[in-house]
Design a protein around this motif. Structure first.
Motif, PDB file in Angstrom:
ATOM      1  N   TYR A 126       0.851  -1.199   0.000  1.00 47.76           N
ATOM      2  CA  TYR A 126       0.000   0.000   0.000  1.00 47.76           C
ATOM      3  C   TYR A 126       0.881   1.241   0.000  1.00 47.76           C
ATOM      4  CZ  TYR A 126      -3.857  -2.806   2.145  1.00 47.76           C
ATOM      5  OH  TYR A 126      -4.818  -3.724   2.445  1.00 47.76           O
ATOM      6  N   TRP A 127       0.706   2.116  -0.966  1.00 47.86           N
ATOM      7  CA  TRP A 127       1.378   3.416  -0.883  1.00 47.86           C
ATOM      8  C   TRP A 127       0.890   4.199   0.330  1.00 47.86           C
ATOM      9  CZ3 TRP A 127      -0.107   3.654  -6.621  1.00 47.86           C
ATOM     10  CH2 TRP A 127       0.866   3.006  -7.389  1.00 47.86           C
ATOM     11  N   ASP A 128      -0.322   3.884   0.792  1.00 48.71           N
ATOM     12  CA  ASP A 128      -0.872   4.550   1.971  1.00 48.71           C
ATOM     13  C   ASP A 128      -0.007   4.319   3.211  1.00 48.71           C
ATOM     14  OD1 ASP A 128      -4.110   5.044   1.043  1.00 48.71           O
ATOM     15  OD2 ASP A 128      -2.928   3.535   0.004  1.00 48.71           O
ATOM     16  N   ASN A 129       0.888   3.318   3.158  1.00 46.44           N
ATOM     17  CA  ASN A 129       1.816   3.117   4.277  1.00 46.44           C
ATOM     18  C   ASN A 129       2.706   4.340   4.495  1.00 46.44           C
ATOM     19  OD1 ASN A 129       0.951   0.496   4.858  1.00 46.44           O
ATOM     20  ND2 ASN A 129       2.373  -0.426   3.406  1.00 46.44           N
ATOM     21  N   PHE A 130       2.914   5.138   3.452  1.00 50.88           N
ATOM     22  CA  PHE A 130       3.694   6.361   3.599  1.00 50.88           C
ATOM     23  C   PHE A 130       2.960   7.392   4.459  1.00 50.88           C
ATOM     24  CE2 PHE A 130       5.628   5.126  -0.661  1.00 50.88           C
ATOM     25  CZ  PHE A 130       6.834   4.723  -0.106  1.00 50.88           C
ATOM     26  N   ILE A 131       1.646   7.205   4.615  1.00 47.49           N
ATOM     27  CA  ILE A 131       0.839   8.116   5.432  1.00 47.49           C
ATOM     28  C   ILE A 131       0.677   7.575   6.850  1.00 47.49           C
ATOM     29  CG2 ILE A 131      -1.437   9.199   5.717  1.00 47.49           C
ATOM     30  CD1 ILE A 131      -1.791   8.966   2.662  1.00 47.49           C
ATOM     31  N   HIS A 132       0.309   6.298   6.949  1.00 47.75           N
ATOM     32  CA  HIS A 132      -0.245   5.785   8.209  1.00 47.75           C
ATOM     33  C   HIS A 132       0.724   5.004   9.078  1.00 47.75           C
ATOM     34  CE1 HIS A 132      -4.175   7.067   6.898  1.00 47.75           C
ATOM     35  NE2 HIS A 132      -4.101   6.332   5.803  1.00 47.75           N
ATOM     36  N   PHE A 133       1.735   4.390   8.531  1.00 43.15           N
ATOM     37  CA  PHE A 133       2.503   3.426   9.309  1.00 43.15           C
ATOM     38  C   PHE A 133       3.964   3.801   9.484  1.00 43.15           C
ATOM     39  CE2 PHE A 133      -1.135   0.979   7.744  1.00 43.15           C
ATOM     40  CZ  PHE A 133      -1.634   0.532   8.964  1.00 43.15           C
ATOM     41  N   GLY A 134       4.237   5.103   9.435  1.00 41.78           N
ATOM     42  CA  GLY A 134       5.582   5.559   9.738  1.00 41.78           C
ATOM     43  C   GLY A 134       6.610   5.264   8.671  1.00 41.78           C
ATOM     44  N   MET A 135       6.156   4.885   7.473  1.00 37.84           N
ATOM     45  CA  MET A 135       7.095   4.581   6.388  1.00 37.84           C
ATOM     46  C   MET A 135       7.411   5.800   5.526  1.00 37.84           C
ATOM     47  SD  MET A 135       6.138   0.797   4.976  1.00 37.84           S
ATOM     48  CE  MET A 135       6.238  -0.666   6.029  1.00 37.84           C
ATOM     49  N   GLY A 136       6.781   6.927   5.829  1.00 38.76           N
ATOM     50  CA  GLY A 136       7.012   8.126   5.041  1.00 38.76           C
ATOM     51  C   GLY A 136       8.404   8.697   5.269  1.00 38.76           C
ATOM     52  N   PRO A 137       8.761   9.725   4.514  1.00 35.05           N
ATOM     53  CA  PRO A 137      10.106  10.307   4.623  1.00 35.05           C
ATOM     54  C   PRO A 137      10.433  10.790   6.031  1.00 35.05           C
ATOM     55  CG  PRO A 137       8.962  11.119   2.661  1.00 35.05           C
ATOM     56  CD  PRO A 137       7.951  10.378   3.467  1.00 35.05           C
ATOM     57  N   LYS A 189      13.340  12.735   8.449  1.00 39.82           N
ATOM     58  CA  LYS A 189      14.438  13.687   8.306  1.00 39.82           C
ATOM     59  C   LYS A 189      15.712  13.155   8.953  1.00 39.82           C
ATOM     60  CE  LYS A 189      15.314  18.649   8.393  1.00 39.82           C
ATOM     61  NZ  LYS A 189      14.751  19.965   8.744  1.00 39.82           N
ATOM     62  N   GLY A 190      16.817  13.188   8.186  1.00 37.64           N
ATOM     63  CA  GLY A 190      18.104  12.756   8.691  1.00 37.64           C
ATOM     64  C   GLY A 190      18.883  13.916   9.274  1.00 37.64           C
ATOM     65  N   GLU A 191      19.982  13.586   9.940  1.00 35.05           N
ATOM     66  CA  GLU A 191      20.824  14.619  10.550  1.00 35.05           C
ATOM     67  C   GLU A 191      21.443  15.544   9.509  1.00 35.05           C
ATOM     68  OE1 GLU A 191      23.684  12.706  13.018  1.00 35.05           O
ATOM     69  OE2 GLU A 191      22.191  11.946  14.441  1.00 35.05           O
ATOM     70  N   ASP A 192      21.531  15.066   8.252  1.00 39.99           N
ATOM     71  CA  ASP A 192      22.123  15.880   7.185  1.00 39.99           C
ATOM     72  C   ASP A 192      21.121  16.836   6.547  1.00 39.99           C
ATOM     73  OD1 ASP A 192      20.535  14.091   5.840  1.00 39.99           O
ATOM     74  OD2 ASP A 192      22.134  13.256   4.587  1.00 39.99           O
ATOM     75  N   GLY A 193      19.861  16.826   7.038  1.00 41.47           N
ATOM     76  CA  GLY A 193      18.838  17.719   6.493  1.00 41.47           C
ATOM     77  C   GLY A 193      18.036  17.121   5.357  1.00 41.47           C
ATOM     78  N   ASN A 194      18.512  16.000   4.797  1.00 40.41           N
ATOM     79  CA  ASN A 194      17.741  15.291   3.783  1.00 40.41           C
ATOM     80  C   ASN A 194      16.684  14.408   4.445  1.00 40.41           C
ATOM     81  OD1 ASN A 194      19.241  16.192   1.449  1.00 40.41           O
ATOM     82  ND2 ASN A 194      20.902  14.830   2.095  1.00 40.41           N
ATOM     83  N   LEU A 222       6.549  16.530  -2.720  1.00 36.08           N
ATOM     84  CA  LEU A 222       6.594  17.165  -1.404  1.00 36.08           C
ATOM     85  C   LEU A 222       7.473  18.410  -1.361  1.00 36.08           C
ATOM     86  CD1 LEU A 222       6.982  13.861   0.652  1.00 36.08           C
ATOM     87  CD2 LEU A 222       4.950  15.322   0.615  1.00 36.08           C
ATOM     88  N   ASN A 223       8.230  18.607  -2.450  1.00 34.22           N
ATOM     89  CA  ASN A 223       9.144  19.747  -2.540  1.00 34.22           C
ATOM     90  C   ASN A 223      10.195  19.731  -1.425  1.00 34.22           C
ATOM     91  OD1 ASN A 223      10.072  22.015  -3.937  1.00 34.22           O
ATOM     92  ND2 ASN A 223       8.953  23.425  -2.582  1.00 34.22           N
ATOM     93  N   ILE A 224      10.686  18.524  -1.139  1.00 31.95           N
ATOM     94  CA  ILE A 224      11.806  18.333  -0.219  1.00 31.95           C
ATOM     95  C   ILE A 224      12.753  17.330  -0.870  1.00 31.95           C
ATOM     96  CG2 ILE A 224      10.529  18.848   1.906  1.00 31.95           C
ATOM     97  CD1 ILE A 224      10.188  15.836   2.317  1.00 31.95           C
ATOM     98  N   HIS A 225      13.950  17.181  -0.331  1.00 35.43           N
ATOM     99  CA  HIS A 225      14.921  16.260  -0.913  1.00 35.43           C
ATOM    100  C   HIS A 225      14.796  14.900  -0.222  1.00 35.43           C
ATOM    101  CE1 HIS A 225      19.284  15.277  -2.247  1.00 35.43           C
ATOM    102  NE2 HIS A 225      18.409  14.957  -3.176  1.00 35.43           N
ATOM    103  N   ILE A 258       5.273  15.106   7.457  1.00 35.20           N
ATOM    104  CA  ILE A 258       6.676  15.516   7.313  1.00 35.20           C
ATOM    105  C   ILE A 258       7.102  16.223   8.600  1.00 35.20           C
ATOM    106  CG2 ILE A 258       8.285  16.965   6.000  1.00 35.20           C
ATOM    107  CD1 ILE A 258       7.249  14.597   4.413  1.00 35.20           C
ATOM    108  N   ASP A 259       8.264  15.845   9.141  1.00 35.90           N
ATOM    109  CA  ASP A 259       8.767  16.482  10.360  1.00 35.90           C
ATOM    110  C   ASP A 259       8.927  17.984  10.158  1.00 35.90           C
ATOM    111  OD1 ASP A 259       8.903  14.004  11.469  1.00 35.90           O
ATOM    112  OD2 ASP A 259      11.048  13.737  11.126  1.00 35.90           O
TER     113      ASP A 259
END
Length: 316
Positions: free
Chosen positions: A167-178, A180-185, A244-247, A315-316
């Motif tokens: 499910y692409w919906d996993n990017f919304i509901h189950f914490g699989m979305g982007p 943020k790393g310590e490098d800002g990406n 999302l206009n983020i890296h 998104i954080d």
């Protein structure tokens, strides 16, 4: 006025069953009507189905008599189990046995069973490339459903076996979305290397199931695999970046690392991704986007899903 054929939908308050119920209700010329099954008819979701024109009945899939009541007079049924509610294959197999015992007496003309591969047909329990889980399984939430397929065949029930995709919906509901790393990406991470992951919008599973019911007898006894698009993690990261206009970058972690992420079910999902990676050709060949589009003319690819869902991805 001709009486419509009743489709009893289990899991209607979830993604798959809900998609099917809504697809039928949205088709004013449908030959089918919807009977939504819920444990509690007083929930907001249940009430919303009543407002849309569905019949709503209470049943518990641990109670065979209540399943029989829900199937009474129905033409067809959509059966789905939810492993993640209890993490028990034994319980899931018992739920399927309950479905089958009730269906034997219900004279259904068409059943759709939402299933997945039994990965032990590819990787035996003593194969140490992947740890064995719960003593008997490689990917428990796959293997139990795949094992249950033969119950329907042995019972000689008129069944179409529907194999779903990630499910692409996993990017919304189950914490699989982007994240943020310590490098800002931002990063998405799963152990697929550069292999393609078959994915689909959760709502399109239900719409495809509706297409199966409309085709009727020609798909009874068949195993149908559906996907909206097959993309690598790198391709999904690029599309997420644009939407999302983020890296967003893809982190192809190892299965072992994923299994040790620490959230409930991480070991199961780590094994699942490894199975999809290591047997990628077989897994993806079993899922046909062209036929899925025939079943569901509104089938979304990942770009279309992102257009409709970008604002919901946290998104954080």
């Amino acid at each position: 006025m001709e009486t419509k054929k009743i489709i009893t939908v289990f899991g209607a308050t979830g993604a798959q069953g809900g998609g099917l119920a809504i697809a039928i209700l949205a088709d004013t010329n449908s030959e089918f009507s919807v009977r939504v099954v819920t444990r509690d008819s007083n929930t907001e979701k249940a009430k919303s189905f009543i407002e849309l024109g569905a019949e709503v009945v209470e049943a518990n899939i641990d109670d065979i008599q209540s399943i029989k009541n829900a199937l009474k007079g129905a033409y067809g049924a959509y059966f789905v189990t939810f492993f993640w509610e209890h993490f028990s294959v034994d319980k899931e197999l018992q739920e399927v046995r309950n479905f089958i015992e009730a269906a034997r007496e219900s004279h259904l003309k068409h059943i759709i069973w939402s299933t997945l591969e039994d990965t032990r047909n590819w990787m035996k329990l003593d194969d140490d490339r992947m740890p064995t889980l719960q003593e008997k399984y490689k990917v428990p939430h796959f293997d139990g459903k795949g094992e249950a397929d033969h119950f329907f065949r042995e019972a000689d029930l008129p069944t179409t076996f529907l194999r779903t995709s990630f499910y692409w919906d996993n990017f919304i509901h189950f914490g699989m979305g982007p994240q943020k790393g310590e490098d800002g990406n931002y990063y998405i991470a799963f152990p697929m290397d550069d292999k393609k992951l078959a994915g689909i919008a959760a709502e399109d599973i239900g719409k495809s199931a509706y297409g199966i019911f409309k085709k009727g007898n020609e798909l009874i006894g068949k195993t149908i695999g559906i996907a909206g698009e097959k993309l690598s993690g790198y391709e999904m990261a690029e599309k997420l970046s644009n939407a999302l206009n983020i890296h967003v970058l893809f982190n192809p972690v190892s299965p072992e690392v994923y299994r040790n992420f620490g959230f409930p079910g991480a070991d199961d999902l780590g094994n699942m991704f490894q199975f999809k990676r290591d047997f990628n050709d077989d897994f993806n060949a079993a899922r046909n986007e062209v036929f899925a589009k025939e079943l569901n003319p509104y089938l979304q690819n990942f770009d279309a899903w992102l257009t409709n869902n970008t604002s919901k991805i946290p998104i954080d």
